[in-house]
Design an enzyme around this catalytic site. Structure first.
Site, PDB file in Angstrom:
ATOM      1  N   CYS A  24     -18.408 -30.775-101.909  1.00 15.97           N
ATOM      2  CA  CYS A  24     -18.861 -29.530-102.520  1.00 15.97           C
ATOM      3  C   CYS A  24     -17.769 -28.482-102.494  1.00 15.97           C
ATOM      4  CB  CYS A  24     -20.108 -29.012-101.802  1.00 15.97           C
ATOM      5  SG  CYS A  24     -19.768 -28.250-100.207  1.00 15.97           S
TER       6      CYS A  24
ATOM      7  N   CYS B 193     -15.399 -26.875 -97.760  1.00 16.34           N
ATOM      8  CA  CYS B 193     -14.355 -26.878 -96.730  1.00 16.34           C
ATOM      9  C   CYS B 193     -13.240 -25.909 -97.107  1.00 16.34           C
ATOM     10  CB  CYS B 193     -13.781 -28.278 -96.538  1.00 16.34           C
ATOM     11  SG  CYS B 193     -15.008 -29.499 -96.045  1.00 16.34           S
TER      12      CYS B 193
ATOM     13  N   CYS C  21     -17.418 -35.235 -94.938  1.00 17.24           N
ATOM     14  CA  CYS C  21     -17.347 -36.213 -96.032  1.00 17.24           C
ATOM     15  C   CYS C  21     -16.064 -37.025 -95.916  1.00 17.24           C
ATOM     16  CB  CYS C  21     -17.376 -35.518 -97.386  1.00 17.24           C
ATOM     17  SG  CYS C  21     -18.956 -34.770 -97.787  1.00 17.24           S
TER      18      CYS C  21
ATOM     19  N   CYS D 200     -19.586 -29.519 -91.542  1.00 18.32           N
ATOM     20  CA  CYS D 200     -20.084 -29.413 -92.918  1.00 18.32           C
ATOM     21  C   CYS D 200     -20.376 -27.974 -93.248  1.00 18.32           C
ATOM     22  CB  CYS D 200     -21.324 -30.286 -93.108  1.00 18.32           C
ATOM     23  SG  CYS D 200     -21.735 -30.563 -94.830  1.00 18.32           S
TER      24      CYS D 200
ATOM     25  N   HIS E 140     -24.694 -28.786 -76.946  1.00 21.31           N
ATOM     26  CA  HIS E 140     -25.777 -28.598 -75.984  1.00 21.31           C
ATOM     27  C   HIS E 140     -25.266 -28.169 -74.610  1.00 21.31           C
ATOM     28  CE1 HIS E 140     -29.671 -29.558 -74.263  1.00 21.31           C
ATOM     29  NE2 HIS E 140     -29.176 -30.510 -73.512  1.00 21.31           N
TER      30      HIS E 140
ATOM     31  N   CYS F 263     -24.356 -24.407 -74.817  1.00 21.50           N
ATOM     32  CA  CYS F 263     -25.267 -23.571 -75.589  1.00 21.50           C
ATOM     33  C   CYS F 263     -25.830 -22.438 -74.732  1.00 21.50           C
ATOM     34  CB  CYS F 263     -26.416 -24.419 -76.123  1.00 21.50           C
ATOM     35  SG  CYS F 263     -27.620 -23.474 -77.052  1.00 21.50           S
TER      36      CYS F 263
ATOM     37  N   CYS G 119     -35.173 -22.600 -76.525  1.00 21.52           N
ATOM     38  CA  CYS G 119     -34.369 -23.750 -76.920  1.00 21.52           C
ATOM     39  C   CYS G 119     -34.971 -24.368 -78.180  1.00 21.52           C
ATOM     40  CB  CYS G 119     -34.352 -24.766 -75.793  1.00 21.52           C
ATOM     41  SG  CYS G 119     -33.748 -26.371 -76.305  1.00 21.52           S
TER      42      CYS G 119
ATOM     43  N   CYS H 151     -33.179 -29.440 -82.990  1.00 20.77           N
ATOM     44  CA  CYS H 151     -31.785 -29.210 -82.619  1.00 20.77           C
ATOM     45  C   CYS H 151     -31.079 -30.513 -82.256  1.00 20.77           C
ATOM     46  CB  CYS H 151     -31.692 -28.236 -81.466  1.00 20.77           C
ATOM     47  SG  CYS H 151     -29.997 -27.734 -81.168  1.00 20.77           S
TER      48      CYS H 151
ATOM     49  N   CYS I  17     -18.727 -24.652 -81.361  1.00 22.24           N
ATOM     50  CA  CYS I  17     -19.453 -23.558 -82.029  1.00 22.24           C
ATOM     51  C   CYS I  17     -20.040 -22.526 -81.066  1.00 22.24           C
ATOM     52  CB  CYS I  17     -20.566 -24.108 -82.914  1.00 22.24           C
ATOM     53  SG  CYS I  17     -20.056 -25.425 -83.995  1.00 22.24           S
TER      54      CYS I  17
ATOM     55  N   CYS J  72     -25.148 -21.134 -85.605  1.00 24.07           N
ATOM     56  CA  CYS J  72     -26.461 -21.652 -85.977  1.00 24.07           C
ATOM     57  C   CYS J  72     -27.563 -21.239 -85.001  1.00 24.07           C
ATOM     58  CB  CYS J  72     -26.397 -23.168 -86.102  1.00 24.07           C
ATOM     59  SG  CYS J  72     -25.049 -23.709 -87.159  1.00 24.07           S
TER      60      CYS J  72
ATOM     61  N   CYS K 115     -29.063 -26.703 -84.528  1.00 30.32           N
ATOM     62  CA  CYS K 115     -27.836 -27.392 -84.911  1.00 30.32           C
ATOM     63  C   CYS K 115     -28.264 -28.647 -85.670  1.00 30.32           C
ATOM     64  CB  CYS K 115     -27.048 -27.772 -83.665  1.00 30.32           C
ATOM     65  SG  CYS K 115     -25.736 -28.971 -83.951  1.00 30.32           S
TER      66      CYS K 115
ATOM     67  N   CYS L  45     -23.693 -31.285 -87.657  1.00 29.13           N
ATOM     68  CA  CYS L  45     -22.843 -31.487 -88.832  1.00 29.13           C
ATOM     69  C   CYS L  45     -21.479 -32.081 -88.513  1.00 29.13           C
ATOM     70  CB  CYS L  45     -22.711 -30.194 -89.629  1.00 29.13           C
ATOM     71  SG  CYS L  45     -21.589 -28.987 -88.933  1.00 29.13           S
TER      72      CYS L  45
HETATM   73  S1  SF4 Z   1     -30.861 -24.932 -78.664  1.00 27.01           S
HETATM   74 FE1  SF4 Z   1     -30.041 -26.985 -79.056  1.00 27.01          FE
HETATM   75  S2  SF4 Z   1     -27.992 -26.975 -78.166  1.00 27.01           S
HETATM   76 FE2  SF4 Z   1     -29.088 -25.190 -77.346  1.00 27.01          FE
HETATM   77  S3  SF4 Z   1     -29.977 -25.918 -75.427  1.00 27.01           S
HETATM   78 FE3  SF4 Z   1     -31.533 -26.222 -76.980  1.00 27.01          FE
HETATM   79  S4  SF4 Z   1     -31.200 -28.344 -77.679  1.00 27.01           S
HETATM   80 FE4  SF4 Z   1     -29.373 -27.730 -76.577  1.00 27.01          FE
HETATM   81  S1  SF4 Z   2     -24.751 -27.628 -87.203  1.00 22.68           S
HETATM   82 FE1  SF4 Z   2     -24.092 -27.840 -85.069  1.00 22.68          FE
HETATM   83  S2  SF4 Z   2     -22.027 -28.653 -85.181  1.00 22.68           S
HETATM   84 FE2  SF4 Z   2     -22.528 -27.835 -87.219  1.00 22.68          FE
HETATM   85  S3  SF4 Z   2     -21.794 -25.745 -87.193  1.00 22.68           S
HETATM   86 FE3  SF4 Z   2     -23.922 -25.647 -86.512  1.00 22.68          FE
HETATM   87  S4  SF4 Z   2     -23.825 -25.772 -84.302  1.00 22.68           S
HETATM   88 FE4  SF4 Z   2     -21.821 -26.419 -85.060  1.00 22.68          FE
END
Ligand code: SF4
Ligand code: SF4
Ligand code: HEM
Lengths: 215, 354, 448
Positions: free
Chosen positions: B52, B55, B156, B190, B227, B230, B250, B256, B265, B277, B284, B287
Site C-alpha cells: 500500500c 511504509c 509485506c 505494517c 507485552h 507494555c 489490559c 491484544c 513500540c 496502539c 496490538c 503487525c
Molecule cells: S495491553 Fe496487550 S501488550 Fe499490554 S499488557 Fe495487555 S496483553 Fe500485554
Molecule cells: S500493532 Fe503492535 S507491533 Fe504493530 S505498531 Fe502496534 S503495538 Fe507495534
C-alpha cells in the site's frame, strides 16, 4: 482381614502424587492463563503464571525421576507399553463396552493403563517443548519459527492440555470405579489380595518382591 | 536550460546518459553539495512491490533526523518511485542504469511483497525502452544479485504480510522466500516505525549489518515482546481486562497480540512520541510478526481460530467439546457399569449368583 | 500520422499507472489509463470477523487510509442500525479532515510540482521540457518541498494523538472509537494545527500562486466530461447537514446521491463478475488475460455514468465560491490543484471547530455487537475521492466484501456502454509538444 499385597512402593507413590499435583496445577493455571474469565480459578494472572512457571519445571523433574526410578526398580517391565500389548486391547475394549463380562487377564497394569501412563510422559515432553518455546520466545526464536510460530504453538499447547484433561478424567474415573481399595493402594501402598480389579498373573509378584527390596 | 525543445531533449537523452543515470530524484538534495556530504556512502535503490506504500509514508514521518537531513546528509537515496521524476521507460532504464553503475555497492530496499502467480504478471512495474513489460520478478532477478545489502521494509516485503494473507491469490511471498535468506535484513511492521527504517540504514552505513534475530530483524528494535514492556502490564498481572472498546485495562480480551509481537513500540512510541496502539486503548494487532495477519486475526478477539480440513473452530470450542464429550462418555460408561452390575447394589447380587 | 505513446509507470501518485494514448498530429485522440498490479483484500476478508475489515481494508492504501476505516465501520453501523456517539463522529471527522489535508499537501508537492519546477535547482528535472519557473520562485518551491515533508509529519503527529499511530490508525472501531482525547491532547493538537495552518496559508498558497501565474494555460487543459460526484462527508449530526453534500452533477443537472444508484462496472478491468451483474455486491474473479481488460481497477459508475471525484468534485457540488468563481476553467489541471487548496483551508477551520465541540467526559464507544446477518454499503470521502465499502455478513462472518476507492471513479476503465473514465476523458484532446517527453500527459494525469 485378607492378606495385603504390597502393590505400590513408596517412591512410586510419592512421585505419583507430586506429578498429579503438578499436572493439576499446570492444567488449572493454564486454563486461567488462557481465559481468566471462563476459568476463574486464581486470583490473578501474576499468581497463575508464577505457579505455572514453577510447576512446569517440577513436572519435568518429576517425570524424569519417575522414569529413572522405573529403570532402577525395574518396574518398567510392567509399565512399559510393548508391541505385544496390542494383543490385550480387543479383550479390554470388549470388557469396557460391556460386550464381555469377564475382566481380561493381564499383568499388574492392563494394556490401556500402560498406554495411558506412557502417553503422559510423551505428552509432558510435548508440553515442555511447546511451553518452553512460549516461555523463551527470543532465545528459542528459530525453533519457534520452525514449529510454525508462537500462535500455532500456543494452540498446540492448549489442545494438548485438553488431552490431559480428558485422559486424567478417564484415569480418575477408572480408579474410582475400582473402588476404595484401588485408591487406598496409591496412598498406603497395600492392596487387599483377591480383591483385584483384574486378575494378576504370576510374574507380578516377582516384580513386587524386587520393588520391596528397593523399598 | 529549463526550457528545451525537442531536438535538445533528444540530445540530452542520448548524449548525456550519465546525467540521466546520476539520479532520478527530484528532491532538491541531489546537488553537488549533497554528493559531497553523503559522498562515499553506498547509494540506495528503493523499489515497491505489492504494497500500500504506507511504509514510504511512514518514512516521511522521521523527525530526528528529518527528511531533509536524512536525504541530504545521511543516506544517498538514488531511486524511489514516489520521489523519482522519470516516468515511463526512463524510469525503468534509469533504475537499471543506477543498479549497473553501482554494481556490488548499492543497498536495495524493497517495500511490498512479490507476487509469484502467473509468472509475476500480476505486478508489472513498467516498460523498458524496448517496450517490454517488466514484472517485479524480472526487476528483482535483474538487480538483486548486484546489491551489496538487501533490506525488506515492511511486513509485506519481510514475510508476505497483508499481501500474502490467505487465500493469497497472487501467491505473494516475502523477500526472504525469493532470495537467499542471509542477505536480507527484515524491518517488518505494517508499516514499520520510521526510526526502525532510518536506524537500520544508519547502522548499516556506519557499522555494517546490525545484529539480527532469527527472523532477520535488527535486535535493537525488535528485541523484546510488546507485552513485556507494555505500560498496561500491571493490569495484565492483576487480571484487570478491558472488555469493551474504550475501557481502560489490559487489552488481552480485546484481542491484544502484544504477548507474541516483537517491537519497541511501548517505549519508542509512534509519531514523534505522540502515542501508540495500546495508549489509545487499541489492541496490538501483531503487525511485526511473521504470522501477521493470518494468525493474528481476529484482531479484536482473544483467540485465533484453528483451521482444520473442513472445520473452523476456536480452540476453546474444541477444548470444551472434548470436555463435554468426556463427561458424557464417562457418565454413560458409569451408567453401564451400574446397570450391568459391575458396581453399585447389584454388584453383590451378581457375586451371590456365582 | 497516428502515434501511440505508452507511459508505464506514471509514478508519484496514489498508485503507479499505465497510460496508453493515441495521438494524431500532436493531439491525443484516445487514451487508456489503468493500473498494472493486482491488489485486493476481498478474498482475504471472506469468512473473517467483520470487525477485522477496518484494519485490513485500511491497508488498501498508504495515503487515504482513514477513509477506509471510516467507510468500513460505517457500513457495519448502518447494517446494525446504530448511531455512534457524537464524540466519535467528531473524532472521525477530525482524522478524516487531517488525512485529506495530508493527501492534498502530498499531492501538490510530491505529485504535481516536479512536473513544473526544475530539479535539481538549476537543473532540467531529468529532461522535462516546458519548465517555466526559474530563479527565486523556483528556489522557494524547492525549499518548500522540505517544508512540506515537515508539515506532513506534523499532520500525522496530530492524527496519532487521536488515532494511536499513523500510518494505519488504530482507534476507529465499529460503534465508535477506542480513545477520546483529553484536554492536554486537545491543546497539543491545536498548537500543532497552527503550524500546519501557517504552512497552508503561507507557503502552499504562495507556491500554488506561482504555478498558476506561470501556467495560466493549464486552466484550459484537462477538462474532462464534467460529471462530478461526492458521497457526502462531515456530518456532525446537527441540523446543518453535512459540510459536503452527497450530490452529483451529471451534465449540469444536480442529483442527490443515493448509494443505490452506485454500481460496479468491470468491463475494461481484468475482473470477471460472477454476479449479480453491476451490483456492488458482485463477486469478482481476477482474470489476468481477460480480452479487453486493461486495468486492475474495479470501475464504479453513478447512474450509469463515470464521474470525476475528489476535491474538485466536492468543491463543485458544495458550491465553493472560489471554485465557482473560476467558471469553466475550474475543470482543468490547475483547477483541481486550486480546489485542493481551497478544501485544505476550509477543513483546517472546521477541524478546530470540531475539536472545540468534543465533550471529554461523554460517551465515545457503543457497547454493541455486529448483527449476525445483513449487508450494507458504507462510504467516506478521501483526499483523492470517495471510498465505498460493500459488506455482507452471514453467521457472524464476512460473506462478501468489495472495496472501491477514488481510482474506481477517476480511473474507471472503459464501461459497458463504452464510456471512458474521467482521467481518460481529460487526456483526450490534449496537445503534446514532444512525444518523447509528453509532459502534458503527466500533468493532466497527475492532476487527479
Ligand atoms: S495491553 Fe496487550 S501488550 Fe499490554 S499488557 Fe495487555 S496483553 Fe500485554
Ligand atoms: S500493532 Fe503492535 S507491533 Fe504493530 S505498531 Fe502496534 S503495538 Fe507495534
Ligand atoms: C511442561 C512444561 C510446560 C511449560 C514449559 C509450560 C509453559 C507455558 C507457558 C510459557 C505458557 C504461556 C503463558 C503465558 O503466555 O503467559 C503456558 C500456557 C499454558 N499452559 Fe503450559 N507449560 C507446561 C506444561 C503444561 C501442562 C502440562 C499443561 C496442562 C496440562 C499446560 C497448560 C497450559 C495452558 C492451558 C496454557 C494457556 C495457553 C494459552 O494461553 O492458550 N502447560 N505454558
Amino acid at each position: 482381614m485378607a492378606r495385603e499385597l504390597y502393590y505400590h512402593t513408596l517412591p512410586a507413590r510419592i512421585l505419583h502424587w507430586i506429578n498429579a499435583a503438578n499436572i493439576g496445577l499446570l492444567t488449572t493455571t493454564g486454563l486461567y492463563i488462557r481465559d481468566p474469565y471462563h476459568f476463574p480459578l486464581f486470583a490473578n494472572m501474576d499468581i497463575a503464571r508464577k505457579i505455572h512457571f514453577i510447576a512446569m519445571y517440577l513436572i519435568i523433574y518429576g517425570i524424569v525421576i519417575r522414569i529413572y526410578y522405573s529403570w532402577v526398580s525395574k518396574d518398567y517391565r510392567e509399565l512399559l507399553f510393548r508391541f505385544r500389548d496390542f494383543k490385550g486391547f480387543p479383550a479390554l475394549i470388549r470388557y469396557y463396552l460391556f460386550v464381555s463380562k469377564t475382566t481380561p487377564e493381564s499383568g499388574k497394569y492392563n494394556a490401556g493403563q500402560k498406554l495411558l501412563y506412557n502417553a503422559w510422559a510423551v505428552l509432558v515432553f510435548l508440553q515442555a517443548v511447546t511451553g518452553f518455546s512460549l516461555y523463551f520466545p527470543d532465545a528459542l526464536a528459530g525453533f519457534v519459527r520452525a514449529l510454525g510460530g508462537p500462535v500455532v504453538l500456543r494452540q498446540f499447547h492448549f489442545i494438548l492440555t485438553w488431552v490431559f484433561i480428558v485422559t486424567v478424567a478417564l484415569h480418575i474415573y477408572l480408579s474410582f470405579l475400582g473402588g476404595w481399595s484401588v485408591i487406598k493402594s496409591m496412598i498406603t501402598g497395600y492392596f487387599p489380595e483377591g480383591e483385584s480389579m483384574q486378575p494378576v498373573s504370576e510374574d507380578v509378584e516377582e516384580v513386587a518382591e524386587h520393588c520391596m527390596k528397593w523399598h | 536550460m529549463a526550457n528545451i525543445d525537442r531536438r535538445q531533449f533528444l540530445k540530452l537523452c542520448t548524449a548525456s546518459a550519465a546525467a540521466v543515470g546520476l539520479s532520478q530524484l527530484w528532491v532538491p538534495a541531489i546537488g553537488e553539495a549533497y554528493r559531497k556530504a553523503a559522498g562515499g556512502n553506498p547509494p540506495i535503490i528503493w523499489i515497491q512491490g505489492s504494497a500500500c506504500n504506507g511504509c514510504s509514508t511512514s518514512l516521511v514521518n522521521t523527525v530526528h533526523p528529518d527528511m531533509r537531513e536524512l536525504l541530504s546528509e545521511i543516506i544517498d537515496l538514488s531511486f524511489h518511485p514516489g520521489l523519482s521524476s522519470g516516468a515511463g521507460n526512463l524510469f525503468i532504464d534509469g533504475l537499471y542504469r543506477i543498479a549497473t553503475e553501482n554494481k556490488g555497492k548499492f543497498i536495495l530496499v524493497v517495500e511490498g511483497a512479490i507476487p509469484l502467480a502467473h509468472k509475476g504478471a500480476l505486478n508489472t512495474i513498467g516498460e523498458d525502452s524496448s517496450g517490454k513489460a517488466v514484472t517485479l520478478i524480472d526487476l528483482l532477478k535483474n538487480i538483486s544479485g548486484s546489491a551489496r545489502f538487501i533490506i525488506a521494509v515492511g511486513s509485506c516485503a519481510s514475510f508476505g504480510g497483508i499481501s500474502a494473507a490467505e487465500p493469497n491469490y497472487a501467491e505473494c511471498v516475502g523477500l526472504e522466500k525469493f532470495i537467499e535468506v542471509n542477505k536480507v535484513i527484515n524491518i517488518p511492521g505494517c508499516p514499520p516505525h520510521p526510526d526502525w527504517i532510518v536506524g537500520t540504514l544508519a547502522h548499516l552505513l556506519l557499522y555494517g549489518p546490525p545484529v539480527l534475530d532469527d527472523y532477520g530483524r535488527p535486535k535493537m528494535f525488535y528485541g523484546g515482546l510488546i507485552h513485556n514492556n507494555c505500560p498496561r502490564r500491571q493490569y495484565f498481572d492483576n487480571s484487570i481486562f478491558a472488555k469493551n472498546f474504550g475501557e481502560d485495562g489490559c487489552l488481552l480480551y480485546l484481542g491484544c497480540k502484544g504477548p507474541l509481537a516483537h517491537g519497541d513500540c511501548p517505549t519508542r512510541l509512534w509519531n514523534s512520541t505522540s502515542s501508540w496502539c495500546v495508549d489509545v486503548n487499541a489492541p496490538c494487532i501483531g503487525c511485526t510478526d511473521p504470522s501477521f495477519p493470518d494468525l493474528t486475526m481476529p484482531f479484536y478477539k482473544r483467540m485465533p481460530e484453528i483451521k482444520g480440513p473442513g472445520i473452523t473452530s476456536t480452540a476453546d470450542a474444541i477444548g470444551i467439546g472434548l470436555g463435554v464429550a468426556t463427561a458424557a462418555g464417562l457418565g454413560a460408561h458409569l451408567a453401564g457399569n451400574y446397570f450391568t452390575g459391575r458396581i453399585g447394589p447389584r454388584k453383590h447380587k451378581e457375586e451371590e449368583d456365582v | 500520422m497516428a502515434e501511440r505513446i505508452t507511459i508505464h509507470p506514471l509514478n508519484r501518485g496514489l498508485r503507479p499507472l499505465r497510460l496508453e494514448v493515441e495521438a494524431e498530429s500532436g493531439r491525443i485522440t484516445s487514451a487508456r489509463a489503468g493500473t498494472t498490479y493486482y491488489w485486493d483484500f476481498e478474498k482475504t476478508l471472506r469468512g473473517k470477523d467483520p470487525l477485522d475489515a477496518v484494519q485490513i481494508t485500511q491497508r488498501t492504501n498508504g495515503l487515504d487510509f482513514v477513509a477506509h476505516t471510516t467507510a468500513s465501520v460505517r457500513a457495519l453501523e448502518e447494517m446494525a442500525g446504530v448511531k455512534p456517539p457524537q464524540n466519535s463522529v467528531l473524532c472521525r471527522n477530525i482524522l478524516l479532515g487531517l488525512d485529506i489535508i495530508y493527501g492534498h499537501i502530498t499531492h501538490f508537492y510530491q505529485t504535481v510540482v516536479p512536473d513544473y519546477v526544475p530539479f535539481p535547482p538549476g537543473g532540467s528535472s531529468y529532461g522535462l521540457p516546458d519548465l517555466r519557473i526559474n530563479g527565486e520562485p523556483a528556489a522557494k518551491i524547492q525549499k518548500n518541498i522540505w517544508a512540506s515533508f515537515a508539515a506532513r509529519e506534523l499532520i500525522h503527529r496530530t492524527m496519532a494523538v487521536i488515532g494511536g499511530k499513523v500510518p494505519h490508525i488504530c482507534n476507529v472501531v465499529y460503534g465508535g472509537i477506542t480513545y477520546l482525547v483529553n484536554s492536554p491532547d486537545i491543546l497539543k493538537i491545536q498548537a500543532i494545527l497552527k503550524d500546519i495552518s501557517r504552512f497552508i496559508t503561507g507557503e502552499y498558497a504562495d507556491d500554488l500562486g506561482t504555478l498558476e501565474n506561470n501556467y495560466r494555460d493549464y486552466f484550459n487543459i484537462g477538462a474532462g466530461a464534467g460529471n462530478f460526484l461526492s458521497t457526502g462527508e462531515f456530518t456532525t449530526g446537527g441540523p446543518a447537514g453535512s459540510l459536503i453534500p452527497a450530490r452529483a452533477l451529471i451534465g449540469n443537472k444536480t442529483v442527490e446521491v443515493d448509494k443505490e444508484m452506485i454500481s460496479m462496472d468491470c468491463t475494461g478491468s481484468k475482473y470477471k463478475s460472477l454476479g449479480p451483474e453491476g451490483s456492488l455486491a458482485a463477486e469478482l474473479e481476477p482474470v489476468p488475460d481477460k480480452p479487453g481488460g486493461y486495468s486492475w481497477v474495479k470501475g464504479a459508475v453513478f447512474a450509469g455514468t463515470t464521474c470525476e471525484v475528489g476535491a474538485l468534485a466536492r468543491m463543485t457540488v458544495s458550491g465553493n465560491p472560489a471554485i465557482m468563481g473560476l467558471g469553466e476553467t475550474a475543470v482543468s489541471v490547475l483547477g483541481r490543484s486550486r480546489a485542493r487548496f481551497e478544501e485544505c483551508q476550509i477543513l483546517i477551520a472546521r477541524i478546530n471547530g470540531w475539536l472545540a465541540q468534543l465533550l471529554p467526559d461523554e460517551e465515545y464507544a457503543l457497547k454493541s455487537y455486529v448483527p449476525e446477518e445483513g449487508e450494507a454499503v458504507g462510504t467516506a470521502e478521501a483526499s483523492h475521492g470517495p471510498v465505498v465499502h460493500y459488506v455482507s455478513v452471514k453467521n457472524n462472518k464476512i460473506h462478501r466484501y468489495n472495496v472501491f476507492d477514488a481510482f474506481s471513479w477517476n480511473l474507471c476503465p472503459l464501461t459497458a456502454n463504452r464510456k471512458n473514465g474521467p482521467v481518460e476523458h481529460a487526456l483526450t484532446g490534449v496537445a503534446i509538444a514532444i512525444p518523447e517527453s509528453p509532459v502534458e500527459i503527466y500533468r493532466v494525469a497527475r492532476s487527479f
